[in-house]
Design an enzyme around this catalytic site. Structure first.
Site, mmCIF file in Angstrom:
data_model
loop_
_atom_site.group_PDB
_atom_site.id
_atom_site.type_symbol
_atom_site.label_atom_id
_atom_site.label_comp_id
_atom_site.label_asym_id
_atom_site.label_seq_id
_atom_site.Cartn_x
_atom_site.Cartn_y
_atom_site.Cartn_z
ATOM 1 N N LYS A 24 1.036 -1.198 0.019
ATOM 2 C CA LYS A 24 0.077 0.016 0.100
ATOM 3 C C LYS A 24 0.872 1.491 0.015
ATOM 4 O O LYS A 24 1.832 1.389 0.814
ATOM 5 C CB LYS A 24 -0.971 -0.099 1.204
ATOM 6 C CG LYS A 24 -2.023 1.174 1.357
ATOM 7 C CD LYS A 24 -2.760 1.067 2.711
ATOM 8 C CE LYS A 24 -3.929 2.151 2.698
ATOM 9 N NZ LYS A 24 -4.480 1.954 3.813
ATOM 10 N N SER B 12 -9.528 1.649 2.984
ATOM 11 C CA SER B 12 -8.836 2.594 2.103
ATOM 12 C C SER B 12 -7.561 1.592 1.286
ATOM 13 O O SER B 12 -7.250 2.067 0.262
ATOM 14 C CB SER B 12 -8.135 3.704 2.909
ATOM 15 O OG SER B 12 -7.273 3.185 3.738
ATOM 16 N N SER C 254 -9.680 -0.420 7.256
ATOM 17 C CA SER C 254 -9.261 -0.371 5.934
ATOM 18 C C SER C 254 -8.425 -1.549 5.475
ATOM 19 O O SER C 254 -8.033 -1.657 4.141
ATOM 20 C CB SER C 254 -8.170 0.968 5.980
ATOM 21 O OG SER C 254 -8.940 2.372 5.715
HETATM 22 N N1 GLN Z 1 -12.901 4.231 6.518
HETATM 23 C C1 GLN Z 1 -12.217 4.669 7.689
HETATM 24 C C2 GLN Z 1 -11.952 6.108 7.734
HETATM 25 O O1 GLN Z 1 -12.398 6.717 6.523
HETATM 26 C C3 GLN Z 1 -11.267 3.808 7.750
HETATM 27 C C4 GLN Z 1 -9.764 4.266 7.176
HETATM 28 C C5 GLN Z 1 -8.910 3.414 7.506
HETATM 29 O O2 GLN Z 1 -9.074 2.266 8.122
HETATM 30 N N2 GLN Z 1 -7.691 3.819 7.002
HETATM 31 O O3 GLN Z 1 -11.474 6.700 8.152
#
Ligand code: GLN
Length: 485
Positions: free
Chosen positions: A76, A151, A175
């Site tokens: 990532k 994400s 994420s």
């Molecule tokens: N979807 C969550 C957010 O937008 C979690 C994102 C993540 O775990 N990096 O913050």
């Protein structure tokens, strides 16, 4: 060789039996990543991958049997890689090439794994759909009109589409687990403090944790084995004796107590998701686990706590992007003007929204009302989990209330987007480990089963997930688009 083997275990067996070389595996992955139709990749570091593969082949020739040696993986692009551009999915880091690698990257390198490149993500990992990437959305290989989750959508899709054997993501509120569920692979967030965050672009530092995507629970455990451990460069890593994370994979769930939290089966969960998850839980019962109806009454408040604590930490962490130290610089009339011009041009709308929310929650007059109160509720949420784990070995829940949704379906409704994480973010708030594994399909799209364990009980969590996986075929499902490719 036209296709990569189905798991790290299979790939490793081929390599050690000299029926394939790491260079051959890397070439397949480089080619697949190069023509990937899902926008999963931001960069393919082919020359570095070839050099790592050659080194891995030498190690294997000299008898090295470490399980990740020669295995291609996807990183990532929020994880810093020495000499390889790292964007965090943002224009503001445009052209930023880190002078050092994150500890997790160094550990995988030391294990002989072969990094193929950097994968797409929501900008600074803020999102649940990958649509917040400055480099365009990632498409779900099960249905390319849908999101893969986020994400860490790029790494999830790279694994789902068979372009690599495993991937790394980061999980601040879901994420890793949510895109794993929506893309039909396994994905796991370790206990906070298990894995070093050194060299990972910071989002919300008290919640962030790096973890793997893979096809099987064993693969996830093998990657964790390489990642886990104290790092002097990250004071939040726990010094614990090393343990064999695969030790309980074959033990089965007979005699285990599994909690089913009633707050995770509520209005808003899609009927097809609930059906698949309930069937998975029944399978574990059939194998001899005892199911307990448990309650985590403050679950409702987790989203509120998360959207105070996380933006507050993000607003502080993202103050460093000023046009002087990293990446993009847009000249203004004076220094403050340069800051404003750079940040105005460099950050996307969701990142700006989070910084405004976070700065507001931390400002004088609101700090006690929002931030301090959120921290107190955070403690209550953690305590409720601790109390439940005195009675059960693990919790079993859905990973996400929905299957993959359409690209664009929630982009104008941030709250609906935030709600997709209701079942994953309590785990981050409490610092616990959680894994999502495929447990079937609903309307032709994958559904994830989440297993949550007490802090540092990853081996127990793997035991439950592996027992389910062994009795079912869901982890062998492949997306139709990838099958056709
Ligand atoms: N979807 C969550 C957010 O937008 C979690 C994102 C993540 O775990 N990096 O913050």
């Amino acid at each position: 060789m036209a296709e990569l083997p189905g798991s790290i275990r299979e790939a490793g067996d081929l390599l050690r039996a000299r029926r394939a070389t790491a260079v051959e595996l890397a070439e397949v992955a480089i080619e697949r990543a190069g023509v990937d139709p899902y926008n999963a990749w931001l960069l393919v570091s082919a020359e570095q991958a070839r050099a790592q593969a050659r080194a891995a082949d030498e190690r294997i020739a000299s008898g090295d049997a470490s399980p990740l040696c020669g295995i291609p993986w996807a990183c990532k692009d929020i994880i810093g890689t020495k000499g390889v551009e790292t964007t965090a999915g943002s224009k503001i880091l445009d052209g930023y090439v880190p002078p050092y690698s994150a500890t997790v990257v160094e550990r995988l390198e030391a294990a002989g794994a072969v990094m193929i490149g950097k994968t797409n993500l929501d900008e600074f990992a803020m999102g649940s759909s990958n649509e917040n990437s400055a480099f365009g959305p990632v498409k779900n290989p099960w249905d390319t009109s849908r999101v893969p989750g986020g994400s860490s959508g790029g790494s999830a899709v790279a694994v789902a589409a068979g372009e690599v054997c495993f991937g790394l993501g980061t999980d601040t509120g879901g994420s890793i687990r949510q895109p794993a569920a929506l893309s039909g692979v396994a994905g796991m967030k370790p206990t906070y403090g298990r894995v070093s965050r050194y060299g990972v672009v910071a989002f919300a530092s008290s919640l962030d944790q790096v973890g793997p995507f893979g096809r099987t629970v064993e693969d996830i455990a093998l990657v964790c084995q390489a990642l886990f451990g104290v790092d002097p460069a990250d004071a939040t890593t726990m010094p614990l004796p090393s343990e064999d994370l695969c030790r309980d994979l074959e033990r089965g769930v007979k005699g285990m107590r599994l909690g089913v939290p009633r707050e995770y089966f509520v209005k808003g969960i899609e009927p097809g998701v609930e059906r698949a998850v309930r069937a998975a839980i029944r399978e574990l019962e059939r194998q001899g686990a005892t199911l307990l109806d448990v309650s985590l009454p403050s679950t409702d408040h987790a989203l509120g706590v998360y959207y105070i604590v996380q933006p507050a930490e993000a607003s502080a962490n993202l103050a460093r992007y000023d046009g002087v130290r990293y990446g993009l610089r847009v000249e203004g009339p004076d220094l403050v003007g340069t800051y404003k011009a750079t940040r105005g041009a460099g950050f996307g709308p969701e990142v700006k929204r989070r910084m405004i929310l976070g700065t507001y929650a931390l400002s004088t007059g609101y700090y006690d009302a929002y931030y301090v109160k959120a921290q107190k509720v955070r403690t209550v949420i953690k305590k409720e989990f601790d109390d439940v784990f005195a009675r059960v070995d693990a919790l079993v829940t859905p990973t996400s209330p929905t299957v993959a949704f359409g690209i664009g379906a929630k982009t104008n409704d941030p709250l609906a987007m935030y709600l997709n994480d209701v079942f994953t973010l309590p785990v981050n708030i409490a610092g616990l480990p959680g894994i999502s594994i495929p447990c079937g399909v609903s309307e032709g799209l994958p559904v994830g089963l989440q297993v949550i364990a007490a802090s540092y009980q990853e081996a127990t969590m793997f035991r439950v997930a592996a027992a389910y996986e062994r009795a079912t075929e869901h982890h062998r499902m492949r997306p139709p688009a990838a099958r056709a490719a």
